[in-house]
Design a protein around this motif. Structure first.
Motif, PDB file in Angstrom:
ATOM      1  N   ARG A   1       0.508  -0.827  -0.199  1.00 36.85           N
ATOM      2  CA  ARG A   1      -0.182  -0.137  -0.003  1.00 36.85           C
ATOM      3  C   ARG A   1       1.075   0.448   0.345  1.00 36.85           C
ATOM      4  O   ARG A   1       2.276   1.166   0.341  1.00 36.85           O
ATOM      5  CB  ARG A   1      -1.200   0.247   0.856  1.00 36.85           C
ATOM      6  CG  ARG A   1      -0.109   0.586   2.414  1.00 36.85           C
ATOM      7  CD  ARG A   1      -1.027   0.642   3.511  1.00 36.85           C
ATOM      8  NE  ARG A   1      -0.151   0.174   5.189  1.00 36.85           N
ATOM      9  CZ  ARG A   1       0.215   1.469   5.582  1.00 36.85           C
ATOM     10  NH1 ARG A   1       0.699   2.791   5.300  1.00 36.85           N
ATOM     11  NH2 ARG A   1       0.704   1.349   6.731  1.00 36.85           N
ATOM     12  N   HIS A  33       6.168  -0.378   4.312  1.00 31.66           N
ATOM     13  CA  HIS A  33       5.696  -1.476   4.438  1.00 31.66           C
ATOM     14  C   HIS A  33       5.511  -2.988   3.137  1.00 31.66           C
ATOM     15  O   HIS A  33       5.257  -4.108   2.864  1.00 31.66           O
ATOM     16  CB  HIS A  33       4.288  -1.928   4.798  1.00 31.66           C
ATOM     17  CG  HIS A  33       3.959  -1.018   6.559  1.00 31.66           C
ATOM     18  ND1 HIS A  33       4.526  -2.637   7.777  1.00 31.66           N
ATOM     19  CD2 HIS A  33       4.453  -0.138   7.384  1.00 31.66           C
ATOM     20  CE1 HIS A  33       4.521  -1.717   9.142  1.00 31.66           C
ATOM     21  NE2 HIS A  33       4.061   0.200   8.127  1.00 31.66           N
ATOM     22  N   ASP A  82       4.789  -2.385  12.798  1.00 37.34           N
ATOM     23  CA  ASP A  82       3.910  -1.851  13.239  1.00 37.34           C
ATOM     24  C   ASP A  82       3.627  -2.188  14.545  1.00 37.34           C
ATOM     25  O   ASP A  82       3.517  -3.644  14.720  1.00 37.34           O
ATOM     26  CB  ASP A  82       2.020  -1.339  12.349  1.00 37.34           C
ATOM     27  CG  ASP A  82       2.924  -0.396  11.563  1.00 37.34           C
ATOM     28  OD1 ASP A  82       3.875   0.545  11.236  1.00 37.34           O
ATOM     29  OD2 ASP A  82       2.188  -0.368  10.685  1.00 37.34           O
ATOM     30  N   ASP A 120       4.722   9.061  13.871  1.00 35.90           N
ATOM     31  CA  ASP A 120       4.615   7.278  13.024  1.00 35.90           C
ATOM     32  C   ASP A 120       4.628   7.022  14.242  1.00 35.90           C
ATOM     33  O   ASP A 120       5.544   5.921  14.207  1.00 35.90           O
ATOM     34  CB  ASP A 120       4.962   7.230  12.517  1.00 35.90           C
ATOM     35  CG  ASP A 120       4.044   5.944  11.594  1.00 35.90           C
ATOM     36  OD1 ASP A 120       3.370   5.399  12.483  1.00 35.90           O
ATOM     37  OD2 ASP A 120       4.171   5.146  10.813  1.00 35.90           O
ATOM     38  N   HIS A 178       6.004   2.489  14.592  1.00 34.26           N
ATOM     39  CA  HIS A 178       6.463   2.498  12.752  1.00 34.26           C
ATOM     40  C   HIS A 178       7.586   2.509  13.271  1.00 34.26           C
ATOM     41  O   HIS A 178       8.788   3.137  13.771  1.00 34.26           O
ATOM     42  CB  HIS A 178       6.252   2.877  11.739  1.00 34.26           C
ATOM     43  CG  HIS A 178       6.378   2.762  10.751  1.00 34.26           C
ATOM     44  ND1 HIS A 178       6.183   1.866   9.820  1.00 34.26           N
ATOM     45  CD2 HIS A 178       7.592   3.506  10.565  1.00 34.26           C
ATOM     46  CE1 HIS A 178       7.116   1.967   8.629  1.00 34.26           C
ATOM     47  NE2 HIS A 178       8.067   3.158   8.896  1.00 34.26           N
TER      48      HIS A 178
HETATM   49 ZN   LIG Z   1       4.744   1.153   9.597  1.00 35.78          ZN
END
Ligand SMILES: [Zn+2]
Length: 259
Positions: free
Chosen positions: A172, A183, A190, A238, A241
């Motif tokens: 994605r 990812h 994550d 984030d 992550h």
């Molecule tokens: Zn992530």
């Protein structure tokens, strides 16, 4: 006349690149795939050459949207300082990525090139984390297994941040962008989303980004020791992550020789 001749002689060979600590760190971090660099190109072991891009600093959004390989080093990654400090405006070490570099390194998930490289590992087996799959390229899965082993031995009150984890491979783009997430290469993880904070969903009433984090330092240090950078060190944070970027950790250590 003699100098002129030497000049011509030198010009007829491709001049070796001047040593660049950042590019040295990059080549050293990916020994299976990268061979060397010249003044203008990164040379891969299979003979592929990629432009490094200009060394001149560019505006942040331009670097983010159209990163060159050199841009990946524009913002140095800071290793642990206790307690964590909110990063300055647009200080996003590691978030600037040259997509061609990552596609070449890990394959294009949209063409089915990443799945076949994924390898299963146990995630915190003492705490029922199940199995997860990460790319075997650059030994990422093996390193993540080492991270998991160390995390598995942490005190019980830290386990809730890690189990259940929230995913590794996902083909994605990054939310609200066209850029592929790490990812998509199977090289980012994550941890438990329940404790994650993300800049896009954490803007204050004025629209300003207010840094937030719940992830304990002990967890971050273990990932970093194995070459994974943390999204909690970004202005556009984030906090759940982590992604495999050993070149940035190596450079951070050079700045702190006593580590
Ligand atoms: Zn992530």
């Amino acid at each position: 006349m003699r100098y002129c001749f030497i000049g011509l002689l030198l010009a007829s060979f491709s001049a070796p690149a001047l040593a660049d600590p950042k590019l040295d760190a990059l080549v050293a971090a990916y020994p299976d795939t990268l061979a060397s660099y010249t003044d203008s190109e990164l040379v891969w072991k299979d003979g592929t050459r990629m432009p490094l891009g200009s060394a001149v600093e560019r505006p942040f959004t331009e670097m983010l949207d159209h990163a060159t390989i050199r841009d990946q080093f524009a913002i140095p990654y800071p290793l642990a300082t206790a307690p964590f400090q909110p990063p300055g405006t647009n200080v996003d070490p590691g978030r600037i990525r040259n997509e061609a570099f990552f596609l070449k390194m890990y394959g294009d998930c949209r063409k089915g090139q990443v799945l076949s490289n994924l390898r299963e590992i146990a995630w915190l087996p003492r705490h029922g984390g199940g199995t997860v799959r990460a790319t075997a390229i650059n030994g990422v899965a093996d390193r993540l297994a080492k991270v998991s082993e160390e995390l598995d031995a942490l005190p019980a009150d830290l386990i809730r941040y890690l189990v259940p984890m929230s995913g590794i491979y996902n083909c994605r783009p990054i939310a609200q962008t066209n850029r592929l997430s790490v990812h998509a290469f199977g090289a980012a993880i994550d941890i438990n989303a329940k404790f994650g904070n993300y800049w896009l969903w954490s803007k204050g009433a004025s629209g300003a980004i207010v840094w937030r984090n719940q992830i304990p330092q002990k967890i971050v240090e273990i990932f970093e020791r194995h070459g994974f950078i943390w999204g909690g060190r970004w202005y556009h944070f984030d906090s759940l992550h982590f992604e495999y970027r050993p070149e940035l950790i190596a450079l951070a250590k050079q700045g702190r020789p006593n580590d």
